[in-house]
Structure formats: structure tokens, C-alpha cells
Design a protein around this motif. Sequence first.
Motif: not given
Length: 97
Positions: A68, A91, A95-96
Motif C-alpha cells: 500500500y 491486499v 484498497f484496490t
Amino acid sequence: MLDFDTLCRRPTPSVAAIINPTGEPSFERFLFGSSDVLLPVYTKVGDAVQRHPQAQMLINFASFRSVYSATLEALAFSEVIRTHAIIAEGVPEAFTR
């Protein structure tokens, strides 16, 4: 990546540099076809971008713990780095986006 370049018969490596934030600036030797090639190692994305402005893609192999922050650092240079490929497990999907 260098093996792929060899299979595609590229005359020069497509890898411009390596970024290792926990190491020190240096050069690393890698096999490219039947010969060796030295690739520069930087500790910051900014240093790599400054010295290799022709590189427009970043492939991020950071661990899930640091992917990140590494991606945020790279996105700060979006005027040069146009494509980001993130190869990391763990992940969070939030957050993508």
C-alpha cells in the motif's frame, strides 16, 4: 522479467531499475540471455524516476505489508509512471479502487 525479454529476443532488457527501500543504492548483476547485465538499485521511487524518465511502467512485487505505501509513493509520480502492475497477495479489496 529478464527471462521473458530473452525469450522475446529483445536486444536490451526491459527492466530499467529495481527499487529496494530497505537496501542501499547499488548495482545488482543479473543473467540476461547468455550474458550478465548490471541493473541499478534505488531506495526511493523518486530517484529511479529522476534517473530513468523513459520508464513508464512500474511492477510492484512488494509484500502485502508494504504494498500500500509503496503504491502510494509510486502514484506520486503518475506524470511519468503511466502503468502500475501490483503483484501482491493479501491486499484488501477496498484498497484496490
